[in-house]
Design a protein around this motif. Sequence first.
Motif, PDB file in Angstrom:
ATOM      1  N   ALA A  10       4.149 -27.914 -30.470  1.00 23.79           N
ATOM      2  CA  ALA A  10       5.137 -27.566 -29.445  1.00 23.79           C
ATOM      3  C   ALA A  10       4.629 -26.404 -28.590  1.00 23.79           C
ATOM      4  CB  ALA A  10       6.478 -27.205 -30.093  1.00 23.79           C
ATOM      5  N   LEU A  11       4.092 -25.400 -29.236  1.00 22.46           N
ATOM      6  CA  LEU A  11       3.560 -24.248 -28.497  1.00 22.46           C
ATOM      7  C   LEU A  11       2.376 -24.659 -27.631  1.00 22.46           C
ATOM      8  CD1 LEU A  11       3.849 -21.625 -31.361  1.00 22.46           C
ATOM      9  CD2 LEU A  11       5.137 -21.597 -29.207  1.00 22.46           C
ATOM     10  N   ARG A  12       1.488 -25.470 -28.185  1.00 21.76           N
ATOM     11  CA  ARG A  12       0.328 -25.922 -27.406  1.00 21.76           C
ATOM     12  C   ARG A  12       0.751 -26.773 -26.207  1.00 21.76           C
ATOM     13  NH1 ARG A  12      -4.575 -27.910 -31.211  1.00 21.76           N
ATOM     14  NH2 ARG A  12      -3.738 -27.158 -33.169  1.00 21.76           N
ATOM     15  N   LEU A  13       1.715 -27.659 -26.412  1.00 21.78           N
ATOM     16  CA  LEU A  13       2.177 -28.499 -25.302  1.00 21.78           C
ATOM     17  C   LEU A  13       2.807 -27.649 -24.207  1.00 21.78           C
ATOM     18  CD1 LEU A  13       2.538 -31.275 -24.040  1.00 21.78           C
ATOM     19  CD2 LEU A  13       4.649 -31.534 -25.379  1.00 21.78           C
ATOM     20  N   LEU A  14       3.598 -26.661 -24.580  1.00 21.34           N
ATOM     21  CA  LEU A  14       4.206 -25.784 -23.578  1.00 21.34           C
ATOM     22  C   LEU A  14       3.138 -25.007 -22.810  1.00 21.34           C
ATOM     23  CD1 LEU A  14       7.326 -24.475 -25.518  1.00 21.34           C
ATOM     24  CD2 LEU A  14       7.294 -26.100 -23.616  1.00 21.34           C
ATOM     25  N   VAL A  15       2.116 -24.519 -23.500  1.00 18.30           N
ATOM     26  CA  VAL A  15       1.016 -23.825 -22.817  1.00 18.30           C
ATOM     27  C   VAL A  15       0.339 -24.780 -21.848  1.00 18.30           C
ATOM     28  CG1 VAL A  15      -1.309 -22.848 -23.163  1.00 18.30           C
ATOM     29  CG2 VAL A  15       0.603 -22.050 -24.570  1.00 18.30           C
ATOM     30  N   TYR A  16       0.075 -25.990 -22.304  1.00 19.81           N
ATOM     31  CA  TYR A  16      -0.584 -26.982 -21.446  1.00 19.81           C
ATOM     32  C   TYR A  16       0.236 -27.256 -20.185  1.00 19.81           C
ATOM     33  CZ  TYR A  16      -2.777 -31.312 -19.933  1.00 19.81           C
ATOM     34  OH  TYR A  16      -3.410 -32.276 -19.185  1.00 19.81           O
ATOM     35  N   LEU A  17       1.523 -27.441 -20.347  1.00 19.45           N
ATOM     36  CA  LEU A  17       2.376 -27.708 -19.188  1.00 19.45           C
ATOM     37  C   LEU A  17       2.445 -26.494 -18.262  1.00 19.45           C
ATOM     38  CD1 LEU A  17       5.285 -29.693 -20.880  1.00 19.45           C
ATOM     39  CD2 LEU A  17       3.327 -30.597 -19.588  1.00 19.45           C
ATOM     40  N   ALA A  18       2.404 -25.311 -18.826  1.00 16.78           N
ATOM     41  CA  ALA A  18       2.474 -24.090 -18.021  1.00 16.78           C
ATOM     42  C   ALA A  18       1.229 -23.885 -17.165  1.00 16.78           C
ATOM     43  CB  ALA A  18       2.696 -22.878 -18.919  1.00 16.78           C
ATOM     44  N   ILE A  19       0.080 -24.361 -17.627  1.00 22.65           N
ATOM     45  CA  ILE A  19      -1.164 -24.135 -16.872  1.00 22.65           C
ATOM     46  C   ILE A  19      -1.594 -25.342 -16.054  1.00 22.65           C
ATOM     47  CG2 ILE A  19      -1.966 -22.402 -18.515  1.00 22.65           C
ATOM     48  CD1 ILE A  19      -3.952 -24.542 -19.585  1.00 22.65           C
ATOM     49  N   HIS A  20      -0.877 -26.449 -16.184  1.00 20.33           N
ATOM     50  CA  HIS A  20      -1.247 -27.675 -15.467  1.00 20.33           C
ATOM     51  C   HIS A  20      -0.594 -27.668 -14.091  1.00 20.33           C
ATOM     52  CE1 HIS A  20      -1.647 -31.900 -14.425  1.00 20.33           C
ATOM     53  NE2 HIS A  20      -2.569 -31.960 -15.370  1.00 20.33           N
ATOM     54  N   HIS A  21      -1.414 -27.689 -13.059  1.00 17.78           N
ATOM     55  CA  HIS A  21      -0.873 -27.655 -11.700  1.00 17.78           C
ATOM     56  C   HIS A  21      -1.374 -28.824 -10.865  1.00 17.78           C
ATOM     57  CE1 HIS A  21       0.639 -23.708 -12.580  1.00 17.78           C
ATOM     58  NE2 HIS A  21      -0.565 -23.290 -12.888  1.00 17.78           N
ATOM     59  N   GLN A 137      -7.496 -23.020 -18.505  1.00 21.94           N
ATOM     60  CA  GLN A 137      -7.801 -24.201 -17.695  1.00 21.94           C
ATOM     61  C   GLN A 137      -9.267 -24.589 -17.826  1.00 21.94           C
ATOM     62  OE1 GLN A 137      -6.370 -22.741 -13.911  1.00 21.94           O
ATOM     63  NE2 GLN A 137      -4.556 -24.037 -14.037  1.00 21.94           N
ATOM     64  N   GLU A 138     -10.141 -23.599 -17.888  1.00 21.33           N
ATOM     65  CA  GLU A 138     -11.559 -23.865 -18.050  1.00 21.33           C
ATOM     66  C   GLU A 138     -11.831 -24.535 -19.393  1.00 21.33           C
ATOM     67  OE1 GLU A 138     -15.346 -21.039 -18.954  1.00 21.33           O
ATOM     68  OE2 GLU A 138     -14.053 -20.411 -17.302  1.00 21.33           O
ATOM     69  N   ILE A 139     -11.251 -24.001 -20.456  1.00 19.25           N
ATOM     70  CA  ILE A 139     -11.475 -24.545 -21.794  1.00 19.25           C
ATOM     71  C   ILE A 139     -10.941 -25.979 -21.897  1.00 19.25           C
ATOM     72  CG2 ILE A 139     -10.767 -24.333 -24.213  1.00 19.25           C
ATOM     73  CD1 ILE A 139     -10.841 -21.249 -23.756  1.00 19.25           C
ATOM     74  N   LEU A 140      -9.760 -26.218 -21.324  1.00 17.21           N
ATOM     75  CA  LEU A 140      -9.141 -27.543 -21.414  1.00 17.21           C
ATOM     76  C   LEU A 140      -9.586 -28.478 -20.283  1.00 17.21           C
ATOM     77  CD1 LEU A 140      -5.543 -26.494 -22.473  1.00 17.21           C
ATOM     78  CD2 LEU A 140      -7.311 -27.558 -23.888  1.00 17.21           C
ATOM     79  N   LYS A 141     -10.486 -27.999 -19.442  1.00 23.27           N
ATOM     80  CA  LYS A 141     -11.024 -28.798 -18.336  1.00 23.27           C
ATOM     81  C   LYS A 141      -9.933 -29.313 -17.407  1.00 23.27           C
ATOM     82  CE  LYS A 141     -15.163 -30.219 -20.903  1.00 23.27           C
ATOM     83  NZ  LYS A 141     -15.177 -29.111 -21.811  1.00 23.27           N
ATOM     84  N   ILE A 142      -9.069 -28.374 -17.011  1.00 23.76           N
ATOM     85  CA  ILE A 142      -8.007 -28.672 -16.058  1.00 23.76           C
ATOM     86  C   ILE A 142      -8.442 -28.073 -14.730  1.00 23.76           C
ATOM     87  CG2 ILE A 142      -5.597 -28.287 -15.430  1.00 23.76           C
ATOM     88  CD1 ILE A 142      -5.044 -27.878 -18.445  1.00 23.76           C
ATOM     89  N   SER A 143      -8.611 -28.922 -13.738  1.00 27.39           N
ATOM     90  CA  SER A 143      -9.041 -28.415 -12.441  1.00 27.39           C
ATOM     91  C   SER A 143      -7.829 -28.144 -11.574  1.00 27.39           C
ATOM     92  CB  SER A 143      -9.974 -29.426 -11.769  1.00 27.39           C
ATOM     93  OG  SER A 143      -9.316 -30.665 -11.620  1.00 27.39           O
ATOM     94  N   GLU A 144      -7.983 -27.163 -10.708  1.00 25.73           N
ATOM     95  CA  GLU A 144      -6.931 -26.821  -9.751  1.00 25.73           C
ATOM     96  C   GLU A 144      -6.750 -27.972  -8.765  1.00 25.73           C
ATOM     97  OE1 GLU A 144      -4.835 -24.165  -9.349  1.00 25.73           O
ATOM     98  OE2 GLU A 144      -5.519 -23.377 -11.266  1.00 25.73           O
ATOM     99  N   PRO A 145      -5.559 -28.170  -8.233  1.00 25.57           N
ATOM    100  CA  PRO A 145      -5.348 -29.244  -7.257  1.00 25.57           C
ATOM    101  C   PRO A 145      -6.124 -28.987  -5.976  1.00 25.57           C
ATOM    102  CG  PRO A 145      -3.394 -27.857  -7.414  1.00 25.57           C
ATOM    103  CD  PRO A 145      -4.350 -27.403  -8.477  1.00 25.57           C
ATOM    104  N   ALA A 146      -6.568 -30.057  -5.367  1.00 25.58           N
ATOM    105  CA  ALA A 146      -7.345 -29.923  -4.116  1.00 25.58           C
ATOM    106  C   ALA A 146      -6.437 -29.796  -2.929  1.00 25.58           C
ATOM    107  CB  ALA A 146      -8.235 -31.143  -3.959  1.00 25.58           C
TER     108      ALA A 146
END
Length: 146
Positions: A10-21, A137-146
């Motif tokens: 639950a904590l990991r999913l919330l972190v993921y959603l918080a950093i996903h843009h 974002q770097e660790i999870l390989k989440i790129s910023e929106p273009a």
Amino acid sequence: MQLTTHTDYALRLLVYLAIHHGKQAPTIPDAAARFDMSSNHLAKVAQTLVQHGYIVSYRGRGGGLKLALPIDEIGIGKLVRKTENLRLLPCFGSEASCPIQPACFLKNALHKAQDAFLKVLDDYTLADMVLNQDRLQEILKISEPA
């Protein structure tokens, strides 16, 4: 105190959603793959988070997950209280059967320790957990929106 896998996810999913843009809402399979966890288990965790009002789930094409609250309103202590069974011992419940309960100091000591643990978590929100958003974002390989 050891948190359950359910609370951990639950904590990991919330972190993921918080950093996903990204433009597309994150999905359970995507989050599960990034954390190398079971999609089925994460779906159950997401269902719990939906029931408690932490996230919103959208079905169908373009569906996914998003936070239902601002990150500074998601308290870590409150979340742990909602996702954990906080009965450390059977005597923490109403049906205690321990013969020494009337003279036992252990229950009180453990209750104080648990309260201290939760009080520390009450000092943190999801916003505090993602102060290093760029690194996450770097660790999870989440790129910023273009």
